[in-house]
Design an enzyme around this catalytic site. Structure first.
Site, mmCIF file in Angstrom:
data_model
loop_
_atom_site.group_PDB
_atom_site.id
_atom_site.type_symbol
_atom_site.label_atom_id
_atom_site.label_comp_id
_atom_site.label_asym_id
_atom_site.label_seq_id
_atom_site.Cartn_x
_atom_site.Cartn_y
_atom_site.Cartn_z
ATOM 1 N N ARG A 11 0.776 -1.089 -0.163
ATOM 2 C CA ARG A 11 0.138 -0.064 -0.044
ATOM 3 C C ARG A 11 0.707 1.256 0.113
ATOM 4 O O ARG A 11 2.113 1.269 0.357
ATOM 5 C CB ARG A 11 -0.771 0.011 1.369
ATOM 6 C CG ARG A 11 -1.933 -0.976 1.536
ATOM 7 C CD ARG A 11 -2.609 -0.932 2.472
ATOM 8 N NE ARG A 11 -1.878 -1.027 3.847
ATOM 9 C CZ ARG A 11 -2.491 -0.905 5.187
ATOM 10 N NH1 ARG A 11 -4.037 -0.699 5.114
ATOM 11 N NH2 ARG A 11 -1.631 -0.985 6.162
ATOM 12 N N ASN A 84 10.272 0.480 4.962
ATOM 13 C CA ASN A 84 9.190 1.606 4.572
ATOM 14 C C ASN A 84 8.154 1.020 5.564
ATOM 15 O O ASN A 84 7.124 2.374 5.780
ATOM 16 C CB ASN A 84 8.733 1.515 3.134
ATOM 17 C CG ASN A 84 7.237 2.148 2.858
ATOM 18 O OD1 ASN A 84 7.193 3.063 3.072
ATOM 19 N ND2 ASN A 84 6.269 1.369 2.767
ATOM 20 N N SER A 136 10.487 10.743 8.222
ATOM 21 C CA SER A 136 9.233 11.698 8.064
ATOM 22 C C SER A 136 9.945 13.253 8.448
ATOM 23 O O SER A 136 10.668 13.282 9.327
ATOM 24 C CB SER A 136 8.269 10.955 8.896
ATOM 25 O OG SER A 136 7.323 12.351 9.162
ATOM 26 N N TYR A 149 4.670 8.930 16.839
ATOM 27 C CA TYR A 149 5.245 8.566 15.579
ATOM 28 C C TYR A 149 6.484 9.507 15.178
ATOM 29 O O TYR A 149 7.505 8.852 14.720
ATOM 30 C CB TYR A 149 3.995 9.066 14.631
ATOM 31 C CG TYR A 149 4.437 8.779 12.986
ATOM 32 C CD1 TYR A 149 4.143 7.642 12.673
ATOM 33 C CD2 TYR A 149 4.580 9.931 12.212
ATOM 34 C CE1 TYR A 149 4.422 7.512 11.064
ATOM 35 C CE2 TYR A 149 4.760 9.593 10.999
ATOM 36 C CZ TYR A 149 4.594 8.526 10.364
ATOM 37 O OH TYR A 149 5.156 8.486 9.057
ATOM 38 N N ALA A 151 8.640 10.376 17.406
ATOM 39 C CA ALA A 151 9.758 9.780 18.154
ATOM 40 C C ALA A 151 10.372 8.403 17.386
ATOM 41 O O ALA A 151 11.448 8.259 17.196
ATOM 42 C CB ALA A 151 9.268 9.113 19.412
ATOM 43 N N ILE A 182 1.783 12.894 2.746
ATOM 44 C CA ILE A 182 1.413 12.321 1.590
ATOM 45 C C ILE A 182 0.085 11.761 1.629
ATOM 46 O O ILE A 182 -0.159 11.336 2.784
ATOM 47 C CB ILE A 182 2.450 11.380 1.154
ATOM 48 C CG1 ILE A 182 3.761 12.003 0.710
ATOM 49 C CG2 ILE A 182 2.008 10.478 -0.054
ATOM 50 C CD1 ILE A 182 4.938 11.216 0.341
#
Lengths: 241, 81
Positions: A11, A84, A136, A149, A151, A182
């Site tokens: 995905r 990923n 990110s 997230y 962290a 995104i």
């Protein structure tokens, strides 16, 4: 044909990476996910045997060594690893359930570190390899509701820099990509207003797309990436510029 | 070829690649006197996993790494097939 492992490959950004690498003709791609999505099955049909799905629940970290070995036994030497897979549970820290915090850290931090351990040491033995970790922009900026997230993504960036030092001597590069927001299932909790605000704050007045990240992965795996290591590349349409 | 001789030959090959001079390989040789650094040991463990199909240090319950060459070899000899 060089083998590349893409986790979270069914995905979002992961399938965009898998699709692009397979289409390049230079790579044999193994997309890893818990389940094969319909989208991935369709991509595999179009990819002329350059794209494969192998199931693995990376959160079950004890199973990772055996999984890494099975991929190597089946496909041979792994040239590229793209970490990923991740979850983006949002929520205020004060009310986030401890089990959610733990699951997020497990999948976003522990799993890629352990998978990298078992893939990288064979790259070391082969004297060649490319590792790309998806971080990110939140790792270095701030966004309310994404502390855990953030962290996990900062952990990925730190892991990237030190591992690059560790394995550089044997010809392996390690880099991270820091995408901006995104549109994927992971960011679906963001409402239209939030999306407009982020777009308005971006230098290019738009959001980056999954395929922009895939292009950067392709670059880092290719000839152009041979002297790039230990760095975090931002792909955010200028959101943090 | 015995497990021990496979380990020794893998070590000699890595020593050549990494430009390390190995001392005589004896059971009581401390691993930190082999001239191998942690990177060379990581390569050794990966190559042996390919050759012997086992990684005794992942299977092991505790995180201790052997301290002598003899202990290192025994870790490979004692893994249940």
């Amino acid at each position: 044909m060089r083998n590349v492992l893409v986790t979270g490959g069914s995905r979002g950004i992961g399938i965009a990476i898998a699709r692009r690498l397979a289409a390049s003709g230079d790579y044999n791609v193994v997309a890893v996910a818990r389940r094969e999505s319909r989208e991935l099955a369709a991509a595999i049909r179009q990819a002329q045997r350059r794209l494969h799905f192998r199931a693995c629940d990376l959160a079950a970290t004890d199973a990772i060594p055996v999984f890494a070995k099975s991929v190597r036994d089946e496909f041979g030497t792994i040239y590229g690893l793209v970490n990923n897979a991740g979850i983006g549970t949002d929520g205020l820290l004060a009310t986030m359930h401890n089990s959610e915090i733990e699951a997020l850290i497990r999948l976003n931090v522990l799993a890629p570190i352990i998978l990298t351990k078992y893939v990288a040491r064979h790259m070391m033995a082969d004297g060649l390899g490319r590792i790309v970790n998806i971080s990110s922009i939140v790792a270095s900026t701030g966004y309310s509701g994404l502390s855990v997230y953030a962290a996990s993504k900062a952990a990925v960036a730190g892991f990237t820099r030190s591992l690059a030092r560790e394995v550089g001597r044997v010809g392996i590069t390690v880099n991270a990509i820091a995408p901006g927001f995104i549109d994927t299932e992971l960011t679906r909790s963001l409402n239209d207003e939030g999306r407009r605000r982020i777009t308005g704050r971006s230098a290019l007045r738009r959001l980056p797309e999954a395929d922009d990240v895939a292009s950067m992965v392709e670059y880092l795996l290719g000839e152009g990436g041979r002297n790039i290591t230990g760095t975090v590349v931002t792909v955010d349409a200028g959101n943090t510029a | 070829m015995s497990v021990k001789s496979k380990i020794f030959s893998a070590m000699k090959q890595i020593a050549e690649e990494q430009k390390v001079t190995l001392p005589p390989l004896e059971d009581d040789l401390p691993l930190n006197e082999t001239g191998f650094d942690s990177l060379a040991f990581a390569i050794l463990v990966a190559r042996l996993e390919d050759e012997l199909g086992i990684d005794p240090f992942t299977v092991a319950e505790d995180a201790a790494f052997p301290s002598t060459l003899g202990e290192f070899v025994r870790a490979y000899e004692n893994v249940p097939a």
